[in-house]
Design an enzyme around this catalytic site. Structure first.
Site, PDB file in Angstrom:
ATOM      1  N   TYR A 122      -1.079  -3.834  -7.070  1.00 51.46           N
ATOM      2  CA  TYR A 122      -0.898  -4.508  -5.779  1.00 51.46           C
ATOM      3  C   TYR A 122      -2.199  -4.499  -4.961  1.00 51.46           C
ATOM      4  O   TYR A 122      -2.868  -3.465  -4.840  1.00 51.46           O
ATOM      5  CB  TYR A 122       0.225  -3.842  -4.966  1.00 51.46           C
ATOM      6  N   ARG A 150       0.858  -1.184   0.000  1.00 52.82           N
ATOM      7  CA  ARG A 150       0.000   0.000   0.000  1.00 52.82           C
ATOM      8  C   ARG A 150       0.896   1.236   0.000  1.00 52.82           C
ATOM      9  O   ARG A 150       1.992   1.224   0.554  1.00 52.82           O
ATOM     10  CB  ARG A 150      -0.869   0.033   1.261  1.00 52.82           C
ATOM     11  N   CYS A 183       1.325  -6.550  14.170  1.00 56.90           N
ATOM     12  CA  CYS A 183       1.067  -6.864  15.582  1.00 56.90           C
ATOM     13  C   CYS A 183       0.350  -8.205  15.741  1.00 56.90           C
ATOM     14  O   CYS A 183      -0.157  -8.525  16.811  1.00 56.90           O
ATOM     15  CB  CYS A 183       0.260  -5.748  16.239  1.00 56.90           C
ATOM     16  N   LYS A 192      -9.580  -2.021   1.722  1.00 62.96           N
ATOM     17  CA  LYS A 192      -9.247  -0.814   2.503  1.00 62.96           C
ATOM     18  C   LYS A 192     -10.001   0.413   1.985  1.00 62.96           C
ATOM     19  O   LYS A 192     -10.472   1.242   2.769  1.00 62.96           O
ATOM     20  CB  LYS A 192      -7.745  -0.560   2.457  1.00 62.96           C
ATOM     21  N   ARG A 218       1.909 -12.092  -0.081  1.00 62.26           N
ATOM     22  CA  ARG A 218       0.573 -12.340   0.470  1.00 62.26           C
ATOM     23  C   ARG A 218      -0.040 -13.637  -0.022  1.00 62.26           C
ATOM     24  O   ARG A 218       0.338 -14.153  -1.075  1.00 62.26           O
ATOM     25  CB  ARG A 218      -0.368 -11.202   0.015  1.00 62.26           C
TER      26      ARG A 218
HETATM   27  C1  OXD Z   1      -3.030  -3.824   6.257  1.00 67.04           C
HETATM   28  C2  OXD Z   1      -3.581  -5.057   5.650  1.00 67.04           C
HETATM   29  O1  OXD Z   1      -2.086  -3.257   5.704  1.00 67.04           O
HETATM   30  O2  OXD Z   1      -4.531  -5.598   6.225  1.00 67.04           O
HETATM   31  O3  OXD Z   1      -3.560  -3.397   7.295  1.00 67.04           O
HETATM   32  O4  OXD Z   1      -3.101  -5.473   4.596  1.00 67.04           O
HETATM   33 MN    MN Z   2      -5.361  -4.453   7.830  1.00 67.81          MN
END
Ligand code: OXD
Ligand code: MN
Length: 593
Positions: A200, A72, A253, A209, A374
């Protein structure tokens, strides 16, 4: 191919975009298996996808993005609201008219010689009262096939939409993948997303998102609900009762790991189970009984591959064994499967790395998979998927958990005094940057509610919206709000809490608190567990009562320092800071003096 709808708002918008980008052909995605097969075959014939070993990984494929297009791009992501103030100090802003002009100039004629795919999709179970509909136009089969996994796609969605104009417009154009002309723009007031020059996932799977967080957070503000960057999990106790928790964490996290947690052995023996409803996004609204309910608007997992293994997350690994698209991982040529760092200790010698070059994992210093490589995997594959996953009315939420990565300061867990204090706790969320990311290590970045890159309007208005939601909830119905920190370190830099499955021990305390079954100490920052109430049975040699006590302490000097950081962060919002939060900050400062 003829249109799958007679909806005038849809057809006229598509006509306009066809005029702009000039595709050779238009294909409506109907969601049928034949069509998916056909698209996979086309993508394999052009090299866009590589078909993997169908015995070991049925219906799985590998894709490589351009080397300059692997994550991103927050710096090139814009909220195109009418004014800069409407977007707020934490978002990039562009004037909507200027943005449209610039984006249309980039997109013009860019589908020449290409096909326009029209993807009607639903975020949330089709027809659910929580669900929202979008249409994405794209010139990428990879995007189509990912959207088919991540959302509910096809004709049924258009049937539910009928003649309504309430749908989100999404235009994606690959163009030339030019970084200098890459833009991810949200127009919340127009229900519109335009993404150019990227291929991407996070930039181009517009349902995720861009819609389910940035546009939906704005819709939620206007319509009285919430779109949050939260996992949803259910904890089943030995009596068979399931309680649901929503939890927000910044990236890196362990959100996907927590969402698919395997209980520690002692808990398994007693009959505890954990069910995954979602790993990334929750849409939350009040139900008829006055409680908050959440759905996961997605239909798959777009997870980070490196570090996923049989130990860290066996459920995620199992989820990727069928119908999955892998992006930017290493390709093992010996058996036509995939590999990534942290999968096992046996990297392939005869392989191709993520950029497409020959790679010997046994001898090479280079990485085989990109750190942000991913898997896009169907939710139905997940062995611990909740039976409520498809429930159109969502699951009732007992607790909301915020968390971040803090070596010091934040205790293992604490509970807010009430809803408004909980909103404050979410607003001051912060996480330390890790060596995995560019830039200095250990720097605290404020990431309120883990929404910093995803809030589609002024974050101060977003906080006020949280406070306003709280006003509509009876105290006994409102979820209790907690903060956790799995990442405390001792002076030698060793982690003081084992994390992973053992985090259930903390969630167990959280659920007990929600049910009024356990006491706590009231401290300067909120309620802290009595160490004896956290079950550490089976952790002998890993966590002692003493060390547990030390990560449950409130260190006032550190909090005084942190309060200064919060004050600086809040100052960015000027007088838009909700008075409730200003008061909470004053209380914290007074308490830790
Ligand atoms: C993020 C994802 O970047 O979920 O939060 O890919
Ligand atoms: Mn996320």
């Amino acid at each position: 191919m003829s249109a799958l709808t007679t909806n005038k708002s849809v057809l006229s918008w598509i006509d306009e975009k066809v005029e702009l980008v000039k595709p050779d052909k238009i294909v409506w995605i109907d969601g049928s298996q034949e069509q998916i097969e056909e698209l996979r075959a086309t993508a394999c014939s052009t090299g866009e996808l590589i078909k993997l070993n169908q015995d070991l990984l049925p219906n799985c494929y590998l894709h490589r993005t351009a080397v300059n297009d692997v994550a991103r791009v927050e710096g090139r992501t814009f909220i195109c609201a009418p004014t800069k103030e409407a977007a707020g100090p934490t978002n990039n802003w562009m004037d909507p008219q200027e943005a449209y002009t610039m984006l249309y100039d980039i997109a013009r004629d860019s589908y020449k010689g290409r096909t326009m795919y029209v993807i009607p999709y639903s975020m949330g179970p089709v027809g659910s009262p929580f669900a929202k509909i979008g249409i994405e136009l794209t010139d990428s089969i990879y995007v189509v096939l990912n959207m088919v996994i991540m959302t509910r796609v096809g004709k049924a969605v258009l049937d539910v939409l009928g003649d309504s104009n309430d749908w989100v417009r999404g235009l994606h154009c690959r163009c030339s993948i030019d970084e200098e002309k890459r833009y991810i723009c949200q127009f919340p007031q127009d229900n519109t997303i335009i993404s150019v020059n990227s291929g991407y996932g996070g930039n181009v799977l517009l349902g995720k998102k861009c819609f389910a967080l940035r546009i939906a957070s704005y819709q939620g503000w206007k319509e009285g609900w919430q779109a949050e960057h939260m996992l949803i999990l259910g904890i089943q106790n030995p009596k068979g009762e399931v309680k649901y928790i929503c939890a927000a964490f910044p990236s890196a996290c362990g959100k996907t790991n927590l969402a698919m947690l395997i209980p520690p052995e002692s808990y398994q023996k007693k009959g505890y189970k954990v069910w995954c409803v979602g790993d990334d996004i929750a849409w939350i609204r009040k139900g008829a009984d006055g409680r908050l309910y959440a759905i996961n608007p997605e239909n798959g997992f777009f997870g980070v591959a490196p570090g996923t293994n049989e130990k860290s997350n066996p459920n995620a690994l199992a989820t990727t064994k069928e119908g999955t698209i892998f992006t930017n991982v290493a390709h093992n040529l010996d058996n036509n499967t995939v590999w990534w760092e942290g999968l096992d200790k046996n990297p392939p010698a005869n392989a191709v790395e993520w950029k497409g070059n020959p790679w010997n994992g046994q001898t090479s210093e280079e990485k085989g998979a990109h750190p942000n490589s991913r898997f896009t995997a169907p939710a139905v594959n997940c062995p611990c998927l909740s039976s409520e996953f498809e429930n159109p009315n969502g699951v009732p939420i007992s607790a909301i958990v915020f968390g971040g990565r803090r070596a010091k300061l934040a205790p293992l867990v604490y509970q807010s005094r009430d809803w408004n204090h909980g909103v404050f706790v979410g607003s001051i969320m912060a996480s330390e940057t890790t060596a995995a990311a560019a830039g200095a290590v250990g720097v605290v970045r404020r990431d309120p509610m883990a929404m910093l890159p995803f809030c589609g309007y002024n974050m101060a208005d977003y906080w006020q919206h949280w406070i306003d939601i709280g006003k509509t909830l009876d105290a006994d119905k409102a979820p209790k709000i907690f903060n956790v920190n799995w990442f405390r370190k001792d002076d030698e830099g060793n982690f003081m809490w084992p994390g992973f499955g053992d985090n259930l021990r903390v969630l167990d305390w959280i659920i007990d608190r929600c049910e009024g079954k356990v006491g706590a100490k009231e401290t300067e920052i909120g309620f802290i567990p009595n160490a004896e109430d956290i079950n550490i049975e089976g952790l002998e040699g890993e966590v002692s009562l003493e060390s547990l006590k030390s990560i449950l302490e409130v260190e006032k000097e550190l909090w005084q320092e942190d309060a200064k950081g919060i004050e600086e962060f809040y100052a960015k919002f000027g007088d838009k800071i909700p008075p409730v939060l200003a008061e909470e900050l004053a209380t914290l400062k007074k308490n830790v003096q």
